[in-house]
Motif scaffolding. Structure first.
Motif, short mmCIF file in Angstrom:
data_model
loop_
_atom_site.label_atom_id
_atom_site.label_comp_id
_atom_site.label_asym_id
_atom_site.label_seq_id
_atom_site.Cartn_x
_atom_site.Cartn_y
_atom_site.Cartn_z
N PHE A 106 1.40 -1.77 -0.03
CA PHE A 106 0.25 0.39 -0.19
C PHE A 106 0.75 1.43 0.14
CE2 PHE A 106 -2.19 -3.60 1.61
CZ PHE A 106 -3.51 -3.78 0.81
N GLU A 107 2.02 1.17 0.41
CA GLU A 107 2.45 1.93 0.00
C GLU A 107 3.36 2.83 -0.82
OE1 GLU A 107 6.75 1.21 2.71
OE2 GLU A 107 5.32 0.96 4.52
N VAL A 108 3.04 1.34 -2.37
CA VAL A 108 3.33 1.84 -3.33
C VAL A 108 1.95 2.56 -4.63
CG1 VAL A 108 5.65 1.36 -3.81
CG2 VAL A 108 4.39 -0.53 -4.10
N LEU A 109 1.21 1.36 -3.87
CA LEU A 109 0.00 1.79 -4.47
C LEU A 109 -0.16 2.98 -4.29
CD1 LEU A 109 -1.57 -1.76 -3.16
CD2 LEU A 109 -1.45 -1.29 -6.05
N PRO A 110 -1.43 3.42 -5.63
CA PRO A 110 -1.84 5.23 -5.35
C PRO A 110 -2.90 5.09 -4.04
CG PRO A 110 -2.55 3.68 -7.52
CD PRO A 110 -1.92 2.41 -6.88
N ASP A 111 -3.57 6.29 -4.15
CA ASP A 111 -3.94 6.65 -3.16
C ASP A 111 -5.61 5.40 -2.59
OD1 ASP A 111 -2.18 8.20 -2.16
OD2 ASP A 111 -3.34 9.87 -2.53
N VAL A 112 -5.90 5.49 -4.28
CA VAL A 112 -7.22 4.55 -4.17
C VAL A 112 -7.06 3.63 -5.12
CG1 VAL A 112 -8.86 6.52 -2.90
CG2 VAL A 112 -8.44 6.25 -5.88
N PHE A 113 -7.38 2.82 -4.93
CA PHE A 113 -7.11 1.02 -6.17
C PHE A 113 -8.09 0.34 -5.45
CE2 PHE A 113 -5.17 1.21 -1.92
CZ PHE A 113 -5.58 0.07 -0.74
N THR A 114 -8.27 -0.63 -6.82
CA THR A 114 -9.36 -1.81 -6.76
C THR A 114 -8.63 -2.48 -6.44
OG1 THR A 114 -8.46 -2.67 -9.31
CG2 THR A 114 -10.31 -0.44 -8.51
N LEU A 115 -9.12 -4.00 -5.98
CA LEU A 115 -8.44 -4.92 -5.36
C LEU A 115 -7.78 -5.33 -6.24
CD1 LEU A 115 -11.07 -5.92 -2.93
CD2 LEU A 115 -9.55 -5.01 -2.21
N ASN A 116 -8.39 -5.81 -7.60
CA ASN A 116 -7.79 -6.32 -8.69
C ASN A 116 -6.02 -5.94 -9.06
OD1 ASN A 116 -7.45 -8.33 -10.25
ND2 ASN A 116 -7.84 -6.23 -11.65
N GLU A 117 -6.44 -4.88 -8.64
CA GLU A 117 -4.96 -3.93 -8.42
C GLU A 117 -3.88 -4.17 -8.00
OE1 GLU A 117 -6.15 0.33 -10.65
OE2 GLU A 117 -6.11 0.13 -9.07
N VAL A 118 -4.66 -4.23 -6.21
CA VAL A 118 -3.60 -4.56 -5.33
C VAL A 118 -3.21 -6.41 -5.22
CG1 VAL A 118 -3.80 -6.05 -2.52
CG2 VAL A 118 -5.50 -3.52 -3.74
N TYR A 119 -4.32 -7.41 -6.32
CA TYR A 119 -3.80 -8.25 -6.89
C TYR A 119 -2.82 -8.67 -7.79
CZ TYR A 119 -4.49 -13.57 -8.51
OH TYR A 119 -4.27 -14.85 -8.66
N GLN A 120 -2.61 -7.50 -8.58
CA GLN A 120 -1.89 -7.93 -9.90
C GLN A 120 -0.78 -7.08 -9.03
OE1 GLN A 120 -2.29 -8.50 -12.64
NE2 GLN A 120 -4.43 -8.40 -12.34
N LEU A 121 -0.67 -6.73 -8.05
CA LEU A 121 1.25 -6.37 -7.41
C LEU A 121 1.60 -7.77 -6.89
CD1 LEU A 121 2.05 -2.84 -5.52
CD2 LEU A 121 2.49 -5.02 -4.63
N TYR A 122 0.46 -8.14 -6.56
CA TYR A 122 1.01 -9.45 -5.41
C TYR A 122 1.29 -10.54 -6.77
CZ TYR A 122 0.79 -8.25 -0.59
OH TYR A 122 0.63 -8.06 0.58
N CYS A 123 1.02 -10.48 -7.46
CA CYS A 123 0.91 -11.69 -9.29
C CYS A 123 2.55 -11.72 -9.32
CB CYS A 123 -0.35 -11.73 -10.18
SG CYS A 123 -1.46 -12.26 -9.41
#
Lengths: 233, 233
Positions: A157-174
């Motif tokens: 969450f330190e490198v994601l944008p301030d607001v994000f979709t859960l899919n964006e979090v998932y893509q980062l983890y992938c």
């Protein structure tokens, strides 16, 4: 304490393993510089330098980084110290010891600096050039730490944008952990259960899919959990 | 790379933070030695030494430990490197840098060695003597690592007896993490759910309580979980 055995004399260097992620392209990058001087001239390596008189290890790490990249509020974490007798970069009679530091930065917030004919670049992790010295060890160690931090800490969450979709979090983890680390619905359920994401009430249309809820990392909800053992995947 | 600025010259030391636990007495111990020579003569410190010519960091750590303690299959893990300009133990013009190592050992399997008028002892962690240099920092760092490892890894089962009751596991966790880390029934349920403990079918009577089931750590069941993020508390 050491009796008559001769003590080793060291020069100490710091090496920075700086990662960034582009979740849209599903690519993980590491910061490398092209070495201007021997040894290993023209080879790539993480930005490193030798520690100067009166300078702390971390100050040395920050000094060399400031010459290569502009980034705000950089949190450097010590990674590992490599000091085997074989891996000498200092001239005899000195041995070389490398203290490595680690960070994950927001790529679009980090501006590369190149001067004096040098080169500084983000390399995509699976397609790295040959690295100087034993620097692939340092990079592999950094990669393990990055994966570990994604699993056990909210570093994403330190490198994601301030607001994000859960899919964006998932893509980062992938991107960092590999496609098969978890399926999306399990990941989503576990992440929401932690109670550290706040639904903004806004939905975003991205690409062809259905509009998805936008979330925000809830630092206040996370605070009491900070010292509790958590798993994020 | 360093221009005209003078480079620091280092002697490198290793310091070992070795913990043991006595769950019955609910006490956590750390291995300390009394320093025979200046600087800080007669003060206590973790067993450390300076790295010799041709010697790896870990080899130096093992060399000094072998003089202080007999223990089989010791797994030393690198902890942290302290190298601030102020904390010098080497004589000028050298700076001192300390690479610390960490281990948790089975206390009854570790035999202390004391010779040449030296002293080696287990100290109970809340009642430590004043330590030489900045060694309380190293110890505090070691303590954090130990807590972290109990939370995220099966390190406890390396120092418990081969068979144990769930209450003995709980007592060990309480000793290191503090009484309030979790209540027993939650801890018990979460631990069993991991599927890494094997009920031996034998019940043990210890003290006044009801006979309790004896368990064994199931290394085969744990193997596929080794690289998955787990929480043990």
């Amino acid at each position: 304490m050491s009796g008559a055995a001769p003590l080793a004399e060291f020069k100490v260097g710091v090496d920075n393993v700086i990662f960034s992620v582009d979740p849209e392209q599903q690519r993980l990058f590491v910061l490398l510089i092209k070495r201007l001087h021997p040894p290993c001239q023209h080879q790539w390596s993480p930005p490193g330098t030798l520690v100067r008189h009166g300078e702390s290890l971390e100050a040395a790490a920050r000094r060399i980084l400031q010459e290569k990249i502009k980034v705000h509020n950089l949190y450097l974490e010590q990674l590992y110290t490599f000091g085997a007798p074989g891996s000498d970069r200092a001239s005899a009679p000195h041995r070389y010891l490398s203290v490595s530091y680690f960070a994950l930065v927001r790529r679009e917030a980090a501006e590369l600096i190149t001067r004096e004919g040098g080169m500084t670049a983000w390399f995509s992790v699976p397609s790295l050039p040959t690295l100087a010295f034993d620097h692939h060890n340092i990079l592999n160690y950094g990669l393990r730490r990055l994966r570990n931090k994604l699993e056990y800490s909210p570093i994403a969450f330190e490198v994601l944008p301030d607001v994000f979709t859960l899919n964006e979090v998932y893509q980062l983890y992938c991107t960092v952990l590999g496609e098969n680390f978890a399926d999306y619905s399990n990941f989503r359920a576990r992440l929401l259960k932690l109670g550290i994401l706040q639904d903004t009430g806004v939905k975003a249309s991205r690409g062809a899919g259905r509009p998805a809820s936008l979330y925000r990392f809830d630092a206040i909800a996370f605070e009491p959990l900070r010292h509790k053992p958590l798993v994020f995947v």
